[in-house]
Design a protein around this motif. Structure first.
Motif, PDB file in Angstrom:
ATOM      1  N   GLY A  27       0.825  -1.195   0.000  1.00  0.00           N
ATOM      2  CA  GLY A  27       0.000   0.000   0.000  1.00  0.00           C
ATOM      3  C   GLY A  27       0.858   1.244   0.000  1.00  0.00           C
ATOM      4  N   VAL A  28       0.246   2.383   0.338  1.00  0.00           N
ATOM      5  CA  VAL A  28       0.965   3.657   0.361  1.00  0.00           C
ATOM      6  C   VAL A  28       0.532   4.469   1.577  1.00  0.00           C
ATOM      7  CG1 VAL A  28       1.255   3.745  -2.145  1.00  0.00           C
ATOM      8  CG2 VAL A  28      -0.753   4.817  -1.101  1.00  0.00           C
ATOM      9  N   ILE A  29       1.409   5.386   1.989  1.00  0.00           N
ATOM     10  CA  ILE A  29       1.092   6.422   2.964  1.00  0.00           C
ATOM     11  C   ILE A  29       0.993   7.722   2.187  1.00  0.00           C
ATOM     12  CG2 ILE A  29       1.807   7.655   5.045  1.00  0.00           C
ATOM     13  CD1 ILE A  29       1.223   4.731   5.579  1.00  0.00           C
ATOM     14  N   LEU A  31      -1.001  11.978   1.829  1.00  0.00           N
ATOM     15  CA  LEU A  31      -1.446  13.193   2.485  1.00  0.00           C
ATOM     16  C   LEU A  31      -2.567  13.821   1.662  1.00  0.00           C
ATOM     17  CD1 LEU A  31      -0.249  14.763   4.990  1.00  0.00           C
ATOM     18  CD2 LEU A  31       0.952  16.197   3.328  1.00  0.00           C
ATOM     19  N   VAL A  32      -3.620  14.298   2.359  1.00  0.00           N
ATOM     20  CA  VAL A  32      -4.727  14.999   1.710  1.00  0.00           C
ATOM     21  C   VAL A  32      -5.009  16.263   2.511  1.00  0.00           C
ATOM     22  CG1 VAL A  32      -7.143  14.875   1.010  1.00  0.00           C
ATOM     23  CG2 VAL A  32      -5.728  12.818   0.926  1.00  0.00           C
ATOM     24  N   PRO A  33      -5.155  17.432   1.884  1.00  0.00           N
ATOM     25  CA  PRO A  33      -5.556  18.625   2.631  1.00  0.00           C
ATOM     26  C   PRO A  33      -6.891  18.395   3.336  1.00  0.00           C
ATOM     27  CG  PRO A  33      -4.817  19.219   0.422  1.00  0.00           C
ATOM     28  CD  PRO A  33      -4.939  17.725   0.445  1.00  0.00           C
ATOM     29  N   SER A  34      -6.998  18.833   4.579  1.00  0.00           N
ATOM     30  CA  SER A  34      -8.229  18.590   5.335  1.00  0.00           C
ATOM     31  C   SER A  34      -9.426  19.310   4.733  1.00  0.00           C
ATOM     32  CB  SER A  34      -8.037  19.012   6.795  1.00  0.00           C
ATOM     33  OG  SER A  34      -7.714  20.397   6.875  1.00  0.00           O
ATOM     34  N   ALA A  35      -9.177  20.357   3.954  1.00  0.00           N
ATOM     35  CA  ALA A  35     -10.265  21.061   3.283  1.00  0.00           C
ATOM     36  C   ALA A  35     -10.654  20.402   1.970  1.00  0.00           C
ATOM     37  CB  ALA A  35      -9.862  22.510   3.020  1.00  0.00           C
ATOM     38  N   GLY A  36      -9.920  19.334   1.595  1.00  0.00           N
ATOM     39  CA  GLY A  36     -10.195  18.640   0.353  1.00  0.00           C
ATOM     40  C   GLY A  36      -9.123  18.918  -0.678  1.00  0.00           C
ATOM     41  N   GLY A  37      -8.838  17.952  -1.531  1.00  0.00           N
ATOM     42  CA  GLY A  37      -7.827  18.124  -2.557  1.00  0.00           C
ATOM     43  C   GLY A  37      -7.253  16.798  -2.982  1.00  0.00           C
ATOM     44  N   ALA A  38      -6.149  16.859  -3.706  1.00  0.00           N
ATOM     45  CA  ALA A  38      -5.540  15.656  -4.266  1.00  0.00           C
ATOM     46  C   ALA A  38      -4.757  14.883  -3.203  1.00  0.00           C
ATOM     47  CB  ALA A  38      -4.615  16.036  -5.423  1.00  0.00           C
ATOM     48  N   PHE A  39      -4.694  13.569  -3.407  1.00  0.00           N
ATOM     49  CA  PHE A  39      -3.912  12.670  -2.564  1.00  0.00           C
ATOM     50  C   PHE A  39      -2.465  12.680  -3.047  1.00  0.00           C
ATOM     51  CE2 PHE A  39      -2.079   8.474  -1.727  1.00  0.00           C
ATOM     52  CZ  PHE A  39      -2.385   8.285  -0.389  1.00  0.00           C
ATOM     53  N   SER A  40      -1.527  12.987  -2.137  1.00  0.00           N
ATOM     54  CA  SER A  40      -0.102  13.011  -2.465  1.00  0.00           C
ATOM     55  C   SER A  40       0.587  11.849  -1.772  1.00  0.00           C
ATOM     56  CB  SER A  40       0.544  14.322  -2.011  1.00  0.00           C
ATOM     57  OG  SER A  40      -0.087  15.435  -2.610  1.00  0.00           O
ATOM     58  N   THR A  41       1.207  10.984  -2.531  1.00  0.00           N
ATOM     59  CA  THR A  41       1.898   9.822  -1.953  1.00  0.00           C
ATOM     60  C   THR A  41       3.191  10.254  -1.268  1.00  0.00           C
ATOM     61  OG1 THR A  41       0.986   8.317  -3.609  1.00  0.00           O
ATOM     62  CG2 THR A  41       2.974   7.603  -2.459  1.00  0.00           C
ATOM     63  N   LEU A  42       3.350   9.797  -0.031  1.00  0.00           N
ATOM     64  CA  LEU A  42       4.571  10.057   0.724  1.00  0.00           C
ATOM     65  C   LEU A  42       5.495   8.853   0.765  1.00  0.00           C
ATOM     66  CD1 LEU A  42       3.076  11.908   3.840  1.00  0.00           C
ATOM     67  CD2 LEU A  42       4.240  12.952   1.884  1.00  0.00           C
ATOM     68  N   ALA A  43       4.937   7.653   0.855  1.00  0.00           N
ATOM     69  CA  ALA A  43       5.755   6.452   1.012  1.00  0.00           C
ATOM     70  C   ALA A  43       5.033   5.255   0.419  1.00  0.00           C
ATOM     71  CB  ALA A  43       6.054   6.195   2.489  1.00  0.00           C
ATOM     72  N   SER A  44       5.815   4.326  -0.109  1.00  0.00           N
ATOM     73  CA  SER A  44       5.237   3.105  -0.687  1.00  0.00           C
ATOM     74  C   SER A  44       6.065   1.865  -0.358  1.00  0.00           C
ATOM     75  CB  SER A  44       5.124   3.254  -2.210  1.00  0.00           C
ATOM     76  OG  SER A  44       6.389   3.526  -2.789  1.00  0.00           O
ATOM     77  N   THR A  45       6.945   1.973   0.632  1.00  0.00           N
ATOM     78  CA  THR A  45       7.781   0.847   1.047  1.00  0.00           C
ATOM     79  C   THR A  45       7.346   0.358   2.422  1.00  0.00           C
ATOM     80  OG1 THR A  45       9.664   1.730  -0.177  1.00  0.00           O
ATOM     81  CG2 THR A  45      10.149   0.067   1.495  1.00  0.00           C
ATOM     82  N   ASN A  46       7.190  -0.954   2.579  1.00  0.00           N
ATOM     83  CA  ASN A  46       6.800  -1.556   3.855  1.00  0.00           C
ATOM     84  C   ASN A  46       5.492  -0.973   4.376  1.00  0.00           C
ATOM     85  OD1 ASN A  46       9.062  -3.407   4.355  1.00  0.00           O
ATOM     86  ND2 ASN A  46      10.290  -1.532   4.501  1.00  0.00           N
ATOM     87  N   VAL A  47       4.510  -0.875   3.494  1.00  0.00           N
ATOM     88  CA  VAL A  47       3.166  -0.431   3.877  1.00  0.00           C
ATOM     89  C   VAL A  47       2.220  -1.601   3.651  1.00  0.00           C
ATOM     90  CG1 VAL A  47       1.392   1.336   3.617  1.00  0.00           C
ATOM     91  CG2 VAL A  47       3.773   1.894   3.106  1.00  0.00           C
ATOM     92  N   GLU A  48       2.258  -2.555   4.576  1.00  0.00           N
ATOM     93  CA  GLU A  48       1.388  -3.733   4.500  1.00  0.00           C
ATOM     94  C   GLU A  48       0.844  -4.029   5.891  1.00  0.00           C
ATOM     95  OE1 GLU A  48       4.884  -3.948   1.823  1.00  0.00           O
ATOM     96  OE2 GLU A  48       4.844  -4.584   3.916  1.00  0.00           O
TER      97      GLU A  48
END
Length: 283
Positions: A27-29, A31-48
């Motif tokens: 999976g991935v970790i 970030l999304v602005p709390s007011a709404g917006g696009a999902f920005s990927t921060l991490a994709s390693t060891n996300v299980e």
């Protein structure tokens, strides 16, 4: 949209999301602005099999049930890295100076500055949830079943240095989650009970909600306890500790509100069925 969001954490004006399929696929970790917006990927390693998500000091920390690593990544972007290799973690919580991780039999403290780790809680069968509040560490012990030394669920409390551990609540059926706010501790007792309880010190618990249909996630904010249910119509509810009044924030056929957090203005939750991050204004 998200694939299978399972964990949330607040980070200032943003919401951090662990999007990790329940079958253990990567999976991935993000970030999304709390007011709404696009999902920005921060991490994709060891996300299980993400067992917990914490924000501290400008970084997001997450633990995996499927491997012995606790990872972290800067919220501003950058490379993810191993924070500690610790064993299979069941829950994590952030304190002022250390990250706490729960394991079968104990809770361990890992100082953020890299100092020597130490045992913060002991004689805890399976800690399903841990939380740090006002200088105390609280642990929800699922219990070990009939015939075990601690057969029923308990809530433990200890100072953050691990000394003078005490039992606040005993005799719970299936402790799933705890949280705290100034003046009260709240917990979800699942299984056959499906109750939301609260009290200032655990000595005389008050039942806030009974027969909550498949109650699953819980968060405390102000005087309100917010929780989700996973019945045929998944729902997000709030109940006020001061007067017992109930608010229905959302309900929908087939919805699976998997995790919930709240700030002063809004309730945020992820729907594991639709892959959405949703919000509603606090009452």
């Amino acid at each position: 949209g998200l694939t299978s969001p399972v964990r949330l954490a607040l980070a200032g004006d943003d919401v951090v999301v662990a999007d990790a399929p329940l079958n253990g696929d990567p999976g991935v970790i993000g970030l999304v602005p709390s007011a709404g917006g696009a999902f920005s990927t921060l991490a994709s390693t060891n996300v299980e099999g993400v067992a917990g998500l914490v924000v501290h000091g400008g970084s997001a920390y997450w633990a995996n049930e499927l491997n012995p690593l606790i990872m972290r990544v800067p919220l501003t972007g950058g490379s993810e890295e191993m924070f500690v290799s610790s064993g299979n973690t069941t829950a994590i919580a952030g304190g002022p100076a250390a990250l706490f991780g729960s394991y079968v039999g104990y809770v361990q403290a890992f100082p953020f500055d890299g100092g020597e780790e130490y045992q913060a809680m002991f004689d805890i069968a399976v800690a399903t949830s841990i939380v740090v509040h006002d200088g105390w560490l609280y642990g929800a012990d699922l219990g070990q079943g009939v015939g075990a030394e601690f057969p029923a669920g308990r809530i433990l409390r200890a100072p953050l240095d691990g000394s003078d551990q005490t039992v606040l609540v005993e005799g719970q059926n299936r402790l799933l989650q705890i949280d705290a706010q100034p003046g009260f501790l709240t917990w979800l007792d699942g299984g056959t009970n499906d109750q939301i309880n609260a009290d200032a010190d655990g000595a005389e618990p008050i039942q806030l909600v009974s027969a909550a249909d498949r109650a699953f996630a819980l968060a405390a904010a102000g005087t309100e306890v917010i929780f989700t249910t996973l019945a045929d119509e998944g729902a997000v509810w709030g109940v006020d500790v001061s007067d017992g009044s109930v608010t229905l924030y959302a309900r929908g056929s087939g919805a699976r509100p998997w995790d919930v957090v709240a700030d002063a203005g809004h309730v945020y939750w992820v729907d594991n069925a639709t892959g959405e991050l949703l919000r509603a204004a606090r009452r």
